[in-house]
Design a protein around this motif. Structure first.
Motif, PDB file in Angstrom:
ATOM      1  N   ILE A   1       0.824  -1.216   0.000  1.00  0.00           N
ATOM      2  CA  ILE A   1       0.000   0.000   0.000  1.00  0.00           C
ATOM      3  C   ILE A   1       0.866   1.278   0.000  1.00  0.00           C
ATOM      4  CG2 ILE A   1      -1.686   1.331   1.347  1.00  0.00           C
ATOM      5  CD1 ILE A   1      -2.958  -1.367   2.176  1.00  0.00           C
ATOM      6  N   PRO A   2       1.810   1.425   0.935  1.00  0.00           N
ATOM      7  CA  PRO A   2       2.606   2.678   0.903  1.00  0.00           C
ATOM      8  C   PRO A   2       3.438   2.815  -0.367  1.00  0.00           C
ATOM      9  CG  PRO A   2       3.495   1.108   2.503  1.00  0.00           C
ATOM     10  CD  PRO A   2       2.157   0.575   2.091  1.00  0.00           C
ATOM     11  N   GLU A   3       3.843   1.707  -0.943  1.00  0.00           N
ATOM     12  CA  GLU A   3       4.601   1.756  -2.205  1.00  0.00           C
ATOM     13  C   GLU A   3       3.734   2.332  -3.324  1.00  0.00           C
ATOM     14  OE1 GLU A   3       6.341  -2.044  -3.213  1.00  0.00           O
ATOM     15  OE2 GLU A   3       6.657  -1.457  -5.301  1.00  0.00           O
ATOM     16  N   ILE A   4       2.491   1.904  -3.375  1.00  0.00           N
ATOM     17  CA  ILE A   4       1.576   2.429  -4.391  1.00  0.00           C
ATOM     18  C   ILE A   4       1.337   3.919  -4.171  1.00  0.00           C
ATOM     19  CG2 ILE A   4      -0.825   2.345  -5.194  1.00  0.00           C
ATOM     20  CD1 ILE A   4      -0.717  -0.721  -4.567  1.00  0.00           C
ATOM     21  N   GLU A   5       1.040   4.287  -2.944  1.00  0.00           N
ATOM     22  CA  GLU A   5       0.702   5.694  -2.663  1.00  0.00           C
ATOM     23  C   GLU A   5       1.906   6.611  -2.893  1.00  0.00           C
ATOM     24  OE1 GLU A   5      -2.855   4.727   0.587  1.00  0.00           O
ATOM     25  OE2 GLU A   5      -0.929   5.503   1.299  1.00  0.00           O
ATOM     26  N   GLN A   6       3.091   6.146  -2.519  1.00  0.00           N
ATOM     27  CA  GLN A   6       4.302   6.942  -2.726  1.00  0.00           C
ATOM     28  C   GLN A   6       4.526   7.204  -4.224  1.00  0.00           C
ATOM     29  OE1 GLN A   6       8.161   5.890  -0.634  1.00  0.00           O
ATOM     30  NE2 GLN A   6       8.742   5.272  -2.704  1.00  0.00           N
ATOM     31  N   THR A   7       4.268   6.197  -5.036  1.00  0.00           N
ATOM     32  CA  THR A   7       4.517   6.360  -6.466  1.00  0.00           C
ATOM     33  C   THR A   7       3.422   7.175  -7.144  1.00  0.00           C
ATOM     34  OG1 THR A   7       5.593   4.196  -6.362  1.00  0.00           O
ATOM     35  CG2 THR A   7       5.234   5.122  -8.548  1.00  0.00           C
ATOM     36  N   LEU A   8       2.186   6.999  -6.703  1.00  0.00           N
ATOM     37  CA  LEU A   8       1.117   7.857  -7.239  1.00  0.00           C
ATOM     38  C   LEU A   8       1.484   9.320  -7.001  1.00  0.00           C
ATOM     39  CD1 LEU A   8      -2.177   5.988  -6.138  1.00  0.00           C
ATOM     40  CD2 LEU A   8      -1.137   6.049  -8.417  1.00  0.00           C
ATOM     41  N   LYS A   9       1.996   9.584  -5.803  1.00  0.00           N
ATOM     42  CA  LYS A   9       2.351  10.961  -5.492  1.00  0.00           C
ATOM     43  C   LYS A   9       3.530  11.433  -6.335  1.00  0.00           C
ATOM     44  CE  LYS A   9       3.345  14.275  -1.977  1.00  0.00           C
ATOM     45  NZ  LYS A   9       3.772  14.518  -0.601  1.00  0.00           N
ATOM     46  N   LYS A  10       4.540  10.583  -6.437  1.00  0.00           N
ATOM     47  CA  LYS A  10       5.735  10.963  -7.187  1.00  0.00           C
ATOM     48  C   LYS A  10       5.380  11.336  -8.632  1.00  0.00           C
ATOM     49  CE  LYS A  10      10.338   9.477  -8.457  1.00  0.00           C
ATOM     50  NZ  LYS A  10      11.380   8.469  -8.356  1.00  0.00           N
ATOM     51  N   VAL A  11       4.495  10.582  -9.240  1.00  0.00           N
ATOM     52  CA  VAL A  11       4.174  10.813 -10.648  1.00  0.00           C
ATOM     53  C   VAL A  11       3.152  11.935 -10.823  1.00  0.00           C
ATOM     54  CG1 VAL A  11       3.188   9.775 -12.738  1.00  0.00           C
ATOM     55  CG2 VAL A  11       4.778   8.465 -11.322  1.00  0.00           C
ATOM     56  N   THR A  12       2.176  12.016  -9.909  1.00  0.00           N
ATOM     57  CA  THR A  12       1.067  12.961 -10.131  1.00  0.00           C
ATOM     58  C   THR A  12       1.058  14.126  -9.154  1.00  0.00           C
ATOM     59  OG1 THR A  12      -0.459  11.859  -8.595  1.00  0.00           O
ATOM     60  CG2 THR A  12      -0.374  10.992 -10.853  1.00  0.00           C
ATOM     61  N   GLN A  13       1.952  14.082  -8.161  1.00  0.00           N
ATOM     62  CA  GLN A  13       1.963  15.109  -7.101  1.00  0.00           C
ATOM     63  C   GLN A  13       0.676  15.103  -6.260  1.00  0.00           C
ATOM     64  OE1 GLN A  13       3.441  16.218 -10.295  1.00  0.00           O
ATOM     65  NE2 GLN A  13       5.133  15.293  -9.178  1.00  0.00           N
ATOM     66  N   LEU A  14      -0.129  14.059  -6.401  1.00  0.00           N
ATOM     67  CA  LEU A  14      -1.364  13.998  -5.620  1.00  0.00           C
ATOM     68  C   LEU A  14      -1.177  13.080  -4.414  1.00  0.00           C
ATOM     69  CD1 LEU A  14      -3.852  13.539  -8.597  1.00  0.00           C
ATOM     70  CD2 LEU A  14      -3.563  15.620  -7.209  1.00  0.00           C
ATOM     71  N   GLU A  15      -1.610  13.559  -3.272  1.00  0.00           N
ATOM     72  CA  GLU A  15      -1.625  12.759  -2.050  1.00  0.00           C
ATOM     73  C   GLU A  15      -2.855  11.849  -2.110  1.00  0.00           C
ATOM     74  OE1 GLU A  15       0.699  11.995   0.785  1.00  0.00           O
ATOM     75  OE2 GLU A  15       0.942  14.152   0.412  1.00  0.00           O
ATOM     76  N   THR A  16      -2.649  10.559  -2.047  1.00  0.00           N
ATOM     77  CA  THR A  16      -3.807   9.652  -2.121  1.00  0.00           C
ATOM     78  C   THR A  16      -3.804   8.657  -0.965  1.00  0.00           C
ATOM     79  OG1 THR A  16      -2.593   8.018  -3.425  1.00  0.00           O
ATOM     80  CG2 THR A  16      -3.856   9.642  -4.660  1.00  0.00           C
ATOM     81  N   ARG A  17      -4.954   8.081  -0.714  1.00  0.00           N
ATOM     82  CA  ARG A  17      -5.101   6.935   0.183  1.00  0.00           C
ATOM     83  C   ARG A  17      -5.916   5.909  -0.584  1.00  0.00           C
ATOM     84  NH1 ARG A  17      -1.637   8.606   2.177  1.00  0.00           N
ATOM     85  NH2 ARG A  17      -1.239   9.639   4.165  1.00  0.00           N
ATOM     86  N   VAL A  18      -5.297   4.769  -0.862  1.00  0.00           N
ATOM     87  CA  VAL A  18      -6.016   3.761  -1.646  1.00  0.00           C
ATOM     88  C   VAL A  18      -6.522   2.639  -0.727  1.00  0.00           C
ATOM     89  CG1 VAL A  18      -4.656   4.238  -3.716  1.00  0.00           C
ATOM     90  CG2 VAL A  18      -3.955   2.379  -2.186  1.00  0.00           C
ATOM     91  N   THR A  19      -7.691   2.140  -1.071  1.00  0.00           N
ATOM     92  CA  THR A  19      -8.205   0.939  -0.411  1.00  0.00           C
ATOM     93  C   THR A  19      -7.709  -0.256  -1.213  1.00  0.00           C
ATOM     94  OG1 THR A  19     -10.147   2.104   0.396  1.00  0.00           O
ATOM     95  CG2 THR A  19     -10.303  -0.297   0.263  1.00  0.00           C
ATOM     96  N   PHE A  20      -7.062  -1.197  -0.523  1.00  0.00           N
ATOM     97  CA  PHE A  20      -6.338  -2.253  -1.240  1.00  0.00           C
ATOM     98  C   PHE A  20      -6.588  -3.593  -0.556  1.00  0.00           C
ATOM     99  CE2 PHE A  20      -2.333  -4.647  -1.977  1.00  0.00           C
ATOM    100  CZ  PHE A  20      -2.293  -4.606  -3.363  1.00  0.00           C
ATOM    101  N   SER A  21      -7.166  -4.520  -1.306  1.00  0.00           N
ATOM    102  CA  SER A  21      -7.437  -5.851  -0.767  1.00  0.00           C
ATOM    103  C   SER A  21      -6.736  -6.905  -1.600  1.00  0.00           C
ATOM    104  CB  SER A  21      -8.935  -6.156  -0.807  1.00  0.00           C
ATOM    105  OG  SER A  21      -9.637  -5.250  -0.011  1.00  0.00           O
ATOM    106  N   THR A  22      -6.274  -7.963  -0.946  1.00  0.00           N
ATOM    107  CA  THR A  22      -5.560  -9.016  -1.665  1.00  0.00           C
ATOM    108  C   THR A  22      -6.243 -10.361  -1.463  1.00  0.00           C
ATOM    109  OG1 THR A  22      -4.087  -8.934   0.250  1.00  0.00           O
ATOM    110  CG2 THR A  22      -3.274  -8.001  -1.793  1.00  0.00           C
ATOM    111  N   HIS A  23      -6.176 -11.177  -2.514  1.00  0.00           N
ATOM    112  CA  HIS A  23      -6.807 -12.498  -2.516  1.00  0.00           C
ATOM    113  C   HIS A  23      -5.852 -13.509  -3.115  1.00  0.00           C
ATOM    114  CE1 HIS A  23      -9.965  -9.428  -2.810  1.00  0.00           C
ATOM    115  NE2 HIS A  23     -10.767 -10.260  -2.207  1.00  0.00           N
TER     116      HIS A  23
END
Lengths: 345, 345, 345, 345
Positions: free
Chosen positions: D211-233
């Motif tokens: 989760i933090p890896e995804i959010e860190q990269t979303l921010k790096k590329v888009t400059q947007l602070e995000t919080r993603v809901t993430f489920s794994t199966h």
């Protein structure tokens, strides 16, 4: 009638729980497991919520003797042999699903299992629980050595033909295939999903500990000394055993002759079903049930018969046959609690 | 060198596309399929996007003759026999992955395939493409009858032992197991997921059309007339064939003797790998590759040897061996384009 | 009480046979199937040997009316709508497992099913058979529209939270995953083993016909107009549905609040089991049984709740819930004949 | 160019061996593994016979520095952080497939991985190796933090839409599904065949370290602070990841708008393939290859877009992307050694 299950945390123990939960006479009083004692079975198997929520206990002979009237052992080999003699002495009949009391000769046990054999006295008391063949002995037994999964499928498939003289005793080859639940719940690379899924493995060729069990029983029933070639394979499925059995036909018996003979032989055996010519059973045909389905093909070109025998390794190959034996020991209908329709698909 | 694939929409055709895409010499010029002509292969197999986006075409002999230098037939039995004779006449060499040109005797073909045999002239021209055994003939061939999947695994497993006199020719039993891709892309209950998953089936016992192909080749190589007992099973996996082969050992050969003999025999065969004693191959060990892995066990108790031979049915059992033969026909390194490492897990 | 099954040759029909065979009150009197009438069910499903060997019959309303007291329809959509109105007129109550009587508005049915809707009179008589929510109506019903498999898992998972105001009605997203038996027994590339095994597919995104069924029931129970985002996936397994449901939490409810609310809500619903925090159900936990298991996670970082709801698509998602409704209609204990312990592993 | 692989006995290490074996430039010089050093890789993986038969060695920084020009770390988290800083000092560039150098903030690493973070200097040197987005930085990097499997599929699926402003940054939900090889080769009940086969499990809801890896990269590329809901199966298959991504569409963009935008965005990215409307990728479509396939559906009823992104977790999600980064670091064609056609079926 109160019963206990030793090794309740393994798959055979779990299958005993599944089947005994709806058994009209047996009532589970104790779940026993050394390694997980103190936990609730529901913690280990969440699917048992609202069904069976007992705590697992340690095995103490006096405690057991005071609370249950019969004990199932669903333990790995090398465990039950330490307890069963004492339990019998205390008057607690036991049904041992492990291999510890199946081989009459301690040296043979040691040679194939590489473990200390059970006391000779217990071995002498043990009745081999192949229900379709030893009902009289089972009825009076205090100790049942419940057959192995491969031997059950093999013996039900081969005994009538050998007994009747349809096949050459020196020509028997058994190509056995099993689902992975047969390897138990202990984790290892052999049962690791990524190594096993979409994969087929041969293992233990010529050295599986079920070989002497098969040969001993062939001799007991037919008085013939045999040596069988026996290979085992792991198939990427959870449940099910198929034994494809090859043997030289002695005379001019046809596929139909085999079918007719087996139908007659098993006419009072509700769990053995014989297929018509050209139809061979699949392992799903018996899944979740106590059935053994058998099909035949005589190849006139080669003079060989192929016998295909399938069971659910956890039911007829373990817990189901154990309950069938429980029923027989207690004078109950052998089908009691075992009328599950195979779960297909 | 421009080649075409007839039956490109089936799994063997698709596997030819996969392997030929990265082949240094062969270049796919035409994808041919009667039933899907006019469509893009990408519509049928979206995973080929950006890799192979050709349209499927109908088969017209003149058209083909003008555009390709060699044609692969990856068609069901009963198709290639209508075209190949004419193509050879036009000077187009063919590699036929179907069974139409494997059996020398038309009557045998008719008896086992229940179809019209190929013209006798074509049958006489056909070279059986078991690459490890017939390299000389393959080099000069205009028509390759590419071996069946079961025969490939069986013959590679059994021929050296039979040739060397290690085993009794009248004792051969082959217990064959295949993944479902071997049944092709045509839908049926037999390949329906819910009927097949987590299930094991025996089928076509003693009547599989690969039996005469095996016996014909055993005779061709060893001059011995044999009758083999051959059973087939469907295993819930996509790719892979395992043949567990049983035979009576003639002398006192041990497991090590077999291993040594096979290592020597196949020392110039880069696609055949021999296992050490106590190790048996799994089907995943060769998945996606052109290897055939073989392991052995001599059971001294019974005097039987068990030989376990595995291949990927779509590669060494079909498209891979076809390309190996293509390489041989064209004087190329037989491994060209076939150096895929098995995909494990 | 004699009952009949229309569509007995399909998987839902087969599951009705499995479950009704051991039902204490219902007795199967007729197996009906147009496409396979005249055959024995044992020919189609050899695993039913000795269990159920009836012949399949064609559906004639007068014949049915004279022999059975209730009829189950386990038919594809577009079939039962032609028969049920007449059967109800003859006084034969029906439980329809197909989608034909679930949507109250004929135009909606036509838009999502692309078929002719059932007569309006039958639609008005139909009671939606989500057993846990409509027991009163079910008790008096002549016609049960048995819920779809996805809607059952979804609605049991979402209704208590929506009703209680724990979640925002406009934020509901359902990521649904199903085993292949849900696609029925009709063969197609979508259910072909080699295309499906070891593979995961998304399908029908945003267009599945279960969407209006879910929205209609959400409204019926909560009076809230909703639009749900609903995606479906095919998982390489035979049985089981998992719906992973996402929604915005309205207040500061925690995982524990959800668990507590659901435990209270379902305290009289023996087939719904609520998991503790940190535990999520697997599809095997309910395999072969009528349970629906539900787990929760509130993500405080995002303010979203994730609700995981699992059922066996053929039991609680089809035949099991149909029998539960049968029990309710006839004043029987709703668990009668439905006490199967989940088959694990 | 000589390279070494640390953790060569695990699945990502094995996949590096598979892919590097046929790489035109890289040559495997050392296989390193602490736990299995001294053994031949062929003993652990018999399928590597004749392909790669090196012995595994222990990791000694001086030894490594003298023999290889670049090192791949395919180790569990918490290992590479102890070695990489020193290796970089010695002038050995590293590609770290583990999570140890992905998170810039040591406290975040500690919070999600529950382990000691890597030295801050190494974290500052690390370049996040999402090849399609950071080619310039990768070209000059000494240390690549190779992305996780779930983040790769997620980020490739979501970044163009988020960057373009097509979706609401606060509405992102990722329902992720993985095959079992993603859990590695370490045995546990979670990866035990009988527990996993024919079963579907949710796990680590809202707490996965990706989760933090995804959010860190979303921010790096888009400059947007995000919080993603993430489920794994966990899906019962060996390879493959599918991320089904849900987000609120910002304007009136249609499915076609998304497709057009992504095709443009990825026009120079040979490993990303965009599907046409109404087609969604399956995990088999990319099996064994470095592709990421992406499909879209805008649901006009709900204003949500569903993005389906698939990769092979061991290739684009691990070893393949590592080699793609190796190519970029060394000025090679990024596709070098990565032209495997997906293995289908």
């Amino acid at each position: 009638m109160k019963v206990g299950i030793v090794g309740a945390n393994g798959y055979s123990g779990l299958e005993l729980i599944r089947l005994l939960t709806n058994h009209p006479v047996a009532e589970i009083e104790m779940l026993i497991s050394h390694s997980t004692s103190g936990q609730s079975i529901k913690t280990i198997y969440p699917h048992l919520k609202d069904i069976c929520e007992m705590d697992l206990e340690d095995l103490t002979i006096d405690e057991v003797a005071g609370r249950v009237e019969l004990l199932f052992f669903a333990t790995p080999s090398g465990v039950s042999s330490h307890y069963i003699a004492s339990l019998i002495d205390k008057g607690i009949p036991c049904i041992d699903l492990s291999g510890d009391h199946r081989l009459l000769d301690p040296a043979t046990y040691q040679a194939w299992y590489h473990k200390e054999p059970a006391p000779i006295k217990a071995l002498n008391q043990a009745v081999y629980g192949l229900s379709e063949f030893f009902q009289t002995e089972i009825k009076d037994a205090q100790l049942i050595a419940n057959p192995g999964c491969y031997p059950t499928a093999t013996l039900l498939g081969i005994l009538p033909a050998l007994k009747k003289g349809f096949i050459n005793k020196d020509s028997i080859i058994i190509d056995a295939k099993s689902g992975l639940s047969g390897a138990g719940r202990g984790t290892s690379l052999m049962t690791h999903f990524a190594e096993t899924n979409d994969n087929l493995k041969a293992y233990n060729l010529g050295s599986h500990q079920h070989i002497p069990e098969i040969e001993q029983t062939l001799k007991k029933v037919t008085q013939l000394e045999t040596r069988v070639t026996f290979s085992t394979h792991l198939v990427p499925m959870t449940r099910g055993i198929m034994c494809t059995i090859y043997a030289k036909v002695m005379g001019s018996q046809t596929t139909e002759d085999f079918i007719k003979e087996y139908k007659t032989f098993y006419k009072n055996s509700p769990f053995v079903r014989i297929r018509e010519a050209g139809q061979w059973p699949t392992t799903k045909d018996v899944s979740g049930s106590n059935y053994c389905d058998i099909g035949f093909n005589v190849d006139e070109r080669t003079g060989q018969v192929t016998i295909v025998s399938v069971i659910d390794n956890l039911v007829k190959g373990a817990a189901g046959q154990a309950i069938q034996n429980f029923n027989l020991m207690n004078g109950l209908d052998q089908q009691m609690g075992l009328k599950q329709v195979p779960m297909y698909p």
